[in-house]
Design a protein around this motif. Structure first.
Motif, PDB file in Angstrom:
ATOM      1  N   SER A 217       0.901  -1.023  -0.009  1.00 38.33           N
ATOM      2  CA  SER A 217       0.165   0.240   0.171  1.00 38.33           C
ATOM      3  C   SER A 217       1.088   1.458   0.654  1.00 38.33           C
ATOM      4  O   SER A 217       0.263   2.059  -0.579  1.00 38.33           O
ATOM      5  N   GLY A 218       1.894   1.442   0.797  1.00 38.26           N
ATOM      6  CA  GLY A 218       2.956   2.282   0.510  1.00 38.26           C
ATOM      7  C   GLY A 218       2.510   3.780   1.425  1.00 38.26           C
ATOM      8  O   GLY A 218       2.433   4.565   1.814  1.00 38.26           O
ATOM      9  N   GLU A 219       1.816   3.355   2.793  1.00 43.71           N
ATOM     10  CA  GLU A 219       0.856   3.967   3.406  1.00 43.71           C
ATOM     11  C   GLU A 219       1.062   3.644   5.165  1.00 43.71           C
ATOM     12  O   GLU A 219       0.954   2.218   5.005  1.00 43.71           O
ATOM     13  N   PHE A 220       0.503   4.782   5.905  1.00 47.08           N
ATOM     14  CA  PHE A 220       0.879   4.592   7.740  1.00 47.08           C
ATOM     15  C   PHE A 220      -0.615   4.205   7.944  1.00 47.08           C
ATOM     16  O   PHE A 220      -1.487   4.935   7.293  1.00 47.08           O
ATOM     17  N   LEU A 221      -0.626   2.941   8.082  1.00 45.62           N
ATOM     18  CA  LEU A 221      -2.522   2.384   8.494  1.00 45.62           C
ATOM     19  C   LEU A 221      -2.624   3.196   9.875  1.00 45.62           C
ATOM     20  O   LEU A 221      -1.665   2.933  11.059  1.00 45.62           O
TER      21      LEU A 221
END
Length: 535
Positions: A527-531
């Motif tokens: 995803s390349g994103e912080f959850l």
């Protein structure tokens, strides 16, 4: 179970080199092979399959060695099948690595492994004709005991006090019962606490060394997902490493190539910091409880801080007779890993990826396929109660990532009935001085300097008043602001990411057996994103 994903570059917690990598900036492209997109794995797979390092004989050695390592482990059928599949040419691995931190260490230990499990699963769905095995590589040969001899629990530091030398994986677990006794008292008496106490007791009290204890704990937590745990400190696996040990001793290719790459990285951007500096020889010697650097001087090889000496022929004999005694340092460990595993992708934190960027030209020089590099998942877990407080205090998930001073200033301005933003006044002042500059130009240009000095003085005065007003409002709004900062501190302890400060036990106490399956469900490695995850 609400979630929000925030780009890493917008969190303020990731270095320029990692943000540029995720953005696929051209300056970094010479330092990695293929970017970790699902569509790029087919080419990586084909290249790895054609490598001479993944032929049938090497795969057979790997599979046999891993079955031996699991001889006394209560592994799942899925894990055993994955180990057997390693002997097949249609099987590939996804790998992460981590230190042998006590009691699992920081929370991101879980995120690393779950990222690896989930990527292997995603690739299996995309490429059903192949098999993909998630690997956790234990840093059993590491010698930095000071880095692993403690862990944080609810703001307290629990430490294993003992003298240590040599590879940490070989350390006896004697003395850990005292740490466990202290820890179990902190855990309490809930059912989840009893499970944790039992897990760690079986790990540290019923196993003789730190490697076996760590393998037991990781296996218990992740065996249902088929995770394979590798100990590289293995004579059979080190046999495969012999040609590269000799290269390191006699050609010192790593030193030359990594130095060149490090210079190129710093030229690519002043923001790129060198993570690891190479030595002439990047090997340690392990024997009789020591792990010391190997040095060379005018054809004589020695082991630092010992009387051990060899000439060239003698050290060659030692390498072929006892390859298990030659241990790669942090810079060479990636090569060893990629030699023995049919690996496609390495998953690590930002610091790890930064030193992998230094290695690509070295891999090319010794004809080893460079893996794809993927930043591990990051997450902050908040409770429903914390979410409710955030809503009442009008705090967004993105607000939480602000540095404390910026967060406080933003909350004060939001809560205040007074407009503390003096930007309009500053702009009005600048416009007035613009007119004064025009007047001075028309009358006496010698006054331009005086006008400029007066403008600077008055702008500074406005900034000073703005700060004083903000400070005064902080006092007036202290209660509301403190409730906001307490909430931020609970989720970002010590102005750091939760995953770096908390131990997984803190979350397991609250969520129990649902914790890991929930994380497996929500962490998306590509995803390349912080959850931000509410549990």
């Amino acid at each position: 179970m609400p979630t929000e994903c925030i780009p890493y570059s917008e969190t303020g917690y990731f270095t320029p080199i990692i943000c540029d990598y995720l953005a696929e900036k051209p300056a970094l492209q010479p330092f990695y092979h293929r970017f970790p997109k699902l569509e790029n794995f087919e080419a990586q797979l084909q290249e790895k399959q054609q490598s001479h390092l993944t032929d049938a004989s090497q795969r057979a050695i790997l599979s046999k060695a891993m079955l031996a390592q699991y001889k006394n482990v209560a592994a799942s059928e899925k894990t055993i099948q994955n180990i057997k599949k390693l002997a097949n040419e249609d099987t590939f691995t996804i790998t992460t690595g981590h230190q042998l931190n006590l009691f699992t260490g920081p929370l991101y230990f879980l995120y690393k492994i779950i990222s690896t499990i989930n990527l292997a699963k995603e690739l299996q769905e995309k490429h059903p004709n192949y098999h993909f095995v998630p690997i956790y590589w234990m840093a059993s040969e590491d010698h930095d005991f000071d880095e692993i001899c403690y862990f944080n629990y609810k703001g307290k530091k629990l430490r294993w006090n003992r003298e240590a030398s040599g590879a940490v994986g070989e350390l006896s677990t004697e003395g850990l019962s005292e740490v466990l006794n202290v820890f179990t008292k902190e855990l309490g008496n809930s059912n989840n606490a009893k499970y944790l106490a039992s897990l760690f007791e079986d790990g540290y009290i019923k196993h003789n060394n730190l490697t076996d204890a760590t393998r037991y704990i990781a296996n218990e937590l992740f065996k249902q997902y088929g995770l394979v745990i590798v100990d590289g400190n293995d004579k059979a696996l080190k046999q495969l490493y012999i040609p590269f040990i000799e290269n390191e001793l006699f050609q010192q290719t790593a030193h030359k190539k990594v130095l060149e790459t490090a210079k190129q990285l710093t030229k690519a951007s002043a923001d790129y910091k060198i993570q690891v500096n190479p030595r002439e020889i990047n090997l340690f010697y392990i024997n009789d409880g020591i792990r010391e650097r190997i040095l060379e001087n005018e054809g004589v090889f020695s082991v630092n801080n010992t009387s051990v000496r060899w000439n060239s022929e003698q050290i060659k004999t030692e390498v072929h007779t006892h390859p298990e005694r030659f241990s790669p340092n942090a810079l060479l460990r990636p090569l060893y890993q990629e030699i023995i595993l049919p690996n496609l992708c390495y998953i690590g934190g930002g610091g790890e990826l930064a030193y992998w960027f230094e290695l690509k030209s070295y891999f090319e020089a010794v004809n080893v396929t460079f893996p794809m590099l993927l930043l591990r998942n990051s997450a902050v877990i908040k409770t429903a109660k914390q979410s409710e407080k955030m809503e009442k205090l009008n705090i967004s998930n993105r607000d939480l990532f602000l540095k404390k001073d910026d967060f406080v200033a933003a909350k004060v301005k939001e809560l205040s009935n007074i407009d503390i933003d003096f930007t309009p006044q500053k702009e009005h002042l600048k416009q007035q001085f613009k007119d004064l500059y025009t007047l001075a130009e028309q009358t006496d240009k010698s006054f331009l300097g005086a006008v400029a000095a007066q403008e600077t003085k008055q702008l500074k005065g406005l900034q000073h008043l703005e700060k004083r007003l903000l400070k005064a409002q902080k006092r007036v709004l202290k209660d509301k602001v403190s409730r906001s900062t307490e909430l931020q501190e609970s989720l970002f302890p010590n102005n750091s990411l939760q995953e770096r400060r908390e131990n997984f036990s803190e979350r397991y106490l609250e969520y129990g057996e649902h914790l890991i399956p929930t994380l497996v469900k929500h962490l998306q490695p590509l995803s390349g994103e912080f959850l931000v995850l509410e549990l």
